[in-house]
Scaffold this motif. Sequence first.
Motif, mmCIF file in Angstrom:
data_model
loop_
_atom_site.group_PDB
_atom_site.id
_atom_site.type_symbol
_atom_site.label_atom_id
_atom_site.label_comp_id
_atom_site.label_asym_id
_atom_site.label_seq_id
_atom_site.Cartn_x
_atom_site.Cartn_y
_atom_site.Cartn_z
ATOM 1 N N ASP A 147 0.835 -1.199 0.000
ATOM 2 C CA ASP A 147 0.000 0.000 0.000
ATOM 3 C C ASP A 147 0.876 1.258 0.000
ATOM 4 N N ALA A 165 2.416 1.627 -3.397
ATOM 5 C CA ALA A 165 1.418 2.108 -4.365
ATOM 6 C C ALA A 165 1.151 3.591 -4.148
ATOM 7 N N SER A 166 1.107 4.010 -2.889
ATOM 8 C CA SER A 166 0.792 5.420 -2.670
ATOM 9 C C SER A 166 1.980 6.294 -3.071
ATOM 10 N N TYR A 167 3.189 5.744 -3.017
ATOM 11 C CA TYR A 167 4.357 6.523 -3.460
ATOM 12 C C TYR A 167 4.457 6.571 -4.989
ATOM 13 N N SER A 201 2.068 5.744 -7.374
ATOM 14 C CA SER A 201 0.911 6.023 -8.224
ATOM 15 C C SER A 201 0.047 7.090 -7.579
ATOM 16 N N GLY A 202 -0.892 7.599 -8.349
ATOM 17 C CA GLY A 202 -1.773 8.647 -7.835
ATOM 18 C C GLY A 202 -2.973 8.752 -8.743
ATOM 19 N N THR A 218 -6.121 -2.297 -2.799
ATOM 20 C CA THR A 218 -5.137 -1.289 -2.397
ATOM 21 C C THR A 218 -4.794 -0.377 -3.570
ATOM 22 N N ARG A 241 -7.448 2.080 -4.599
ATOM 23 C CA ARG A 241 -7.550 3.247 -3.715
ATOM 24 C C ARG A 241 -6.513 4.293 -4.064
ATOM 25 N N ARG A 242 -5.353 3.833 -4.565
ATOM 26 C CA ARG A 242 -4.233 4.759 -4.763
ATOM 27 C C ARG A 242 -4.131 5.292 -6.174
#
Length: 362
Positions: free
Chosen positions: A75, A78-80, A82-83, A101, A104-105
């Motif tokens: 997670d 992915a948050s780092y 993608s956006g 996950t 969401r990102r």
Amino acid sequence: MTEKIVFTRGVPPPEAFPTEQMGECFDAAVRGDAATVLQYGQQRGYAPLRRQLAEEYGVSETEILVGNGSLQLQDLVASYLSGPGTVVYTEQPSYDRAIKTFRRRAAQAIGIPLEEDGISVDRLEAALEREVPAFVYLVPDFQNPAGATLSLEKRRRIVELAVEHDFWVIEDVPYRKLRYEGEDLPLLREIDASRVITMSSFSKLLSPGIRVGFMIAPEPLIDAVTALGEDTYLAPVLPTQAAVAEFMGRGLLGPNIERLKELYTPRWKTMSDAVRRELPDAQAFIPGGGFFVSVMLPEDANTTNLVGRGKDAGLVLTPGAAFFADPGDGEAVPGDRFVRLPFCAVTPGQIEEGVKRLASLL
Ligand code: PMP
């Protein structure tokens, strides 16, 4: 009353846990290094465990981050990476929680069809012509949910594509060490590590409850994800990481894996044979290891409300559609015909009976 048979749980059964040894290792780890493990700190994970992992994988300690299970690290990655504007590609079907996950990102998680020897590279190449993703997420060994293993040829081509088109490949390998037959294939990172993030976990080798998972990646990426982790959980859970370090330091992990293979091999064989015998018209994925056999049922099978009818017949199934990300091209997703069959937490007798019940529902 009919015994309920549960084909949903991809978890180790209680008899898989090395309870006594873990208890001793917890005790030794906490008493032996209390000032560190009972304190905040060690944001990249417990240093002795990182050292052991660095040695095993032949990388620098600065390329290792140990966190609270691999899903949380996924997670954070992915948050780092993608956006809202990015797409990511997954195998289709893929690990349902990873898909959630990523959804969401990122703007979109797009599924690329999975074949018996792993993701379709032709379809991946076609997708890359349309759009280069932030990353491609793969479970190359004994995939969850299908059981498929990525071939050597495809491994080579995927790392080439990653360099050529400039995207990351996440190889998630929590089942890799549970091989019941055949020979290991190299990790993607062993072919070319430059665009590869490797994730793994002690959940299937020791215990999921300890929440110890790790990632291996180039140092700048480790630094960035460590910073995100620090903002999320301040510091990782150190006593369990220290217990794992102690367990490995005592040389107990290898024998534990051998014990697990002895426990799971008859279950794997029984599931594989039962599927071939009871569901001869289905396309079966029979893996050489891991936790899952799966089937793609024929188009004329009666899959209407399969999960509900299964429940009435004392058979608990996961809805297949949960494992399918958006194919992105309007193609129909055969999720309703896909059945994941986890075999590790059920006995051979339950497996035989469960597969018979499944066949009779179709
Ligand atoms: N990746 C895959 C492919 C899995 O099957 C699982 C667990 N079911 C995980 C990651 C999560 O592992 P962890 O317990 O380390 O978060």
